[in-house]
Design a protein around this motif. Structure first.
Motif, PDB file in Angstrom:
ATOM      1  N   GLN A 381       0.683  -1.238  -0.066  1.00 20.64           N
ATOM      2  CA  GLN A 381       0.058  -0.102  -0.032  1.00 20.64           C
ATOM      3  C   GLN A 381       0.889   1.378  -0.003  1.00 20.64           C
ATOM      4  O   GLN A 381       1.882   1.359   0.589  1.00 20.64           O
ATOM      5  N   LYS A 423      -7.686   1.622  -0.763  1.00 22.55           N
ATOM      6  CA  LYS A 423      -6.168   2.138  -0.308  1.00 22.55           C
ATOM      7  C   LYS A 423      -5.498   1.547  -1.588  1.00 22.55           C
ATOM      8  O   LYS A 423      -5.364   0.201  -2.116  1.00 22.55           O
ATOM      9  N   GLN A 425      -2.323   0.751  -4.170  1.00 22.47           N
ATOM     10  CA  GLN A 425      -0.974  -0.034  -4.191  1.00 22.47           C
ATOM     11  C   GLN A 425      -0.107  -0.355  -5.211  1.00 22.47           C
ATOM     12  O   GLN A 425      -0.714   0.268  -6.207  1.00 22.47           O
ATOM     13  N   THR A 466      -1.780   7.154   4.574  1.00 26.32           N
ATOM     14  CA  THR A 466      -1.738   6.474   3.502  1.00 26.32           C
ATOM     15  C   THR A 466      -2.548   7.260   2.466  1.00 26.32           C
ATOM     16  O   THR A 466      -3.194   8.292   2.602  1.00 26.32           O
ATOM     17  N   GLN A 468      -5.391   6.720  -0.994  1.00 28.12           N
ATOM     18  CA  GLN A 468      -6.896   5.968  -1.367  1.00 28.12           C
ATOM     19  C   GLN A 468      -7.453   6.695  -2.522  1.00 28.12           C
ATOM     20  O   GLN A 468      -6.763   7.615  -3.209  1.00 28.12           O
TER      21      GLN A 468
END
Length: 483
Positions: A381, A423, A425, A466, A468
């Motif tokens: 991720q 999310k 990757q 993170t 997304q």
């Protein structure tokens, strides 16, 4: 004369003795080195600015004995991210009994913990400062008891019994290693690293001793100590002879050349001793699948030792910049890094690790779209991180709309999701619509399949936030600049 200079001088004597003994038939490594199973170790040594031959605590460059655990963790994380940006996944730390018996130990462990939390391998090795021999065995084992009590159960930790034991005969060294294995029999042998004879420069004795079966083996090699060869082929022959047929267990835990002289390590292979040597070692570890850890990972910005022997300042691949906890690393010699990465099987010898393409810098965070840990594993991720210009932050816009990293992985929405909150990757580039993006003039990056924007979760600005897909809102956390 410094301890390391004396060490290298004795190392060269040891190498000469090896050649002499071989000529007398005492041992000759005639078999081809076995194919290694250690290529998972791609790393750097993170040393004290004074080198690691110390009579007081070891303090890796960029850290301070006055720092708390929390401050050390923050500093270490920034530096470790810089190492990861090079492609490193392994850090080798120096240590000594004074370190583990001091209050600094409580803070220093933050650097170890940070590396482990970031998915890195941690190798710990004690440096004896006196004559290449351990001067106090009781203190030596108290140190190791402390280290192994804390990290023995952590599979990311590897224990290098002693660095460059040049004061030991072959019998003394193998007996020392066998005693260490017996004392710490609960540690899997594949996490214990046995040093080569003299200055880690010969694996014949330790590799042949059946009491040490299953352990990893450490080998060092430098151009110092008087050994010179005009061609890469001659350096390769010298290195493979020292492996003694045990490359399948070996890690090149120290090697290096001056990085501050402007030498092009992607230039002609022959004619310059340092260049020939560096080609030889990086080509050989790549060929044999061996792990390798360069000496050394970083120097302080104001360290100005000359280009002479391989001290931290001259052979460091990066320089530390910034102050306080706002630290980052700057590559000193790009061609040197190219060679390292080639040995690590990450890039070709003439391909800059930054590759082509651009970084995608978040407008709201001023941090870059980043593959954590420079991972190449499908499903990793993505996050934002300080911009390092590393290959894990360089994105190539392909004609089909894909955003490619490393030359073979693409920015991917898992499972072709069209739901906000997926999310993103990396995944092998396959041309799927979940890997196609539109780069708009307003800075948004929109998934062609979902119609959703590339978004920093919760408008985060911290390292590690993170990334997304989300409904396009026009927020600064959904705007990116290509640089």
């Amino acid at each position: 004369m410094t301890v390391r200079r004396r060490l290298w001088r004795l190392a060269s004597i040891g190498a000469a003795v090896t050649v002499l003994l071989g000529s007398l038939g005492v041992h000759v490594a005639t078999s081809a080195p076995a194919q290694a199973a250690t290529s998972q170790f791609r790393g750097v040594n993170w040393a004290d600015a004074r080198d690691n031959f110390l009579y007081d605590e070891n303090v890796p460059i960029g850290l301070s004995k006055s720092d708390s655990y929390a401050t050390t963790y923050t500093k270490a994380t920034a530096i470790l991210r810089g190492f990861q940006g090079l492609g490193s996944n392994t850090i080798r730390f120096g240590i000594n009994p004074q370190t583990t018996s001091s209050s600094w130990w409580g803070s220093l462990t933050a650097a170890y913990d940070a590396a482990s939390a970031m998915g890195m391998n941690v190798m710990i090795a004690p440096w004896p400062p006196t004559g290449g021999r351990i001067s106090d065995m009781n203190a030596f084992y108290r140190m190791w008891d402390t280290v192994i009590a804390k990290y023995g159960s952590n599979s990311r930790f590897y224990f290098d019994i002693v660095n460059e034991p040049w004061g030991y005969s072959a019998t003394e060294l193998t007996n020392l290693a066998a005693a260490f294995l017996q004392r710490y029999s609960n540690i899997p042998r594949g996490r214990i690293v046995v040093p080569g004879l003299w200055s880690d420069i010969d694996l014949c004795a330790v590799g042949a001793d059946s009491r040490l079966n299953g352990t990893l083996l450490s080998i060092h090699m430098y151009t110092l100590g008087g050994e010179t060869h005009p061609t890469e082929a001659e350096w390769i022959n010298s290195f493979k002879a020292r492996l003694c047929g045990y490359a399948d267990r070996a890690i090149l835990t120290e090697f290096g050349v001056p990085m501050n002289t402007g030498v092009n390590y992607n230039g002609p292979r022959d004619g310059n001793n340092n260049v020939s040597y560096f080609y030889a070692l990086t080509d050989t570890v790549r060929e044999l699948g061996m792990g390798s850890l360069v000496w050394t990972g970083v120097k302080e910005a104001n360290q100005t030792q000359g280009p002479g022997p391989c001290f931290n300042a001259s052979c460091a691949i990066t320089s530390l910049t910034g102050s306080g906890t706002n630290l980052s690393l700057t590559v000193i010699n790009q061609s040197g890094l190219d060679r390292l990465r080639y040995g690590w099987r990450l890039d070709g010898p003439t391909t800059p690790p930054t590759g082509s393409g651009n970084v995608l810098r978040g407008v709201g965070s001023q941090r870059c779209l980043d593959v954590p840990g420079a991972s190449t594993t499908n499903g990793t991720q993505l996050a934002i991180w300080d911009c390092t210009n590393g290959s894990n932050q360089r994105w190539v816009a392909l004609p089909n709309g894909a955003l490619q990293v490393y030359g073979n992985k693409c920015l991917d929405v898992p499972g072709h999701s069209t739901t906000a909150g997926a999310k993103v990757q990396i995944w092998d580039c396959n041309g799927g619509t979940n890997q196609q993006w539109t780069l708009n003039g307003d800075g948004t990056v929109v998934g062609r399949e979902s119609g959703l924007c590339l978004d920093v979760t919760s408008a985060g600005t911290a390292n590690g936030s993170t990334v997304q897909t989300w409904n396009c809102t026009g927020g600064s956390n959904q705007k990116w600049t290509r640089q």
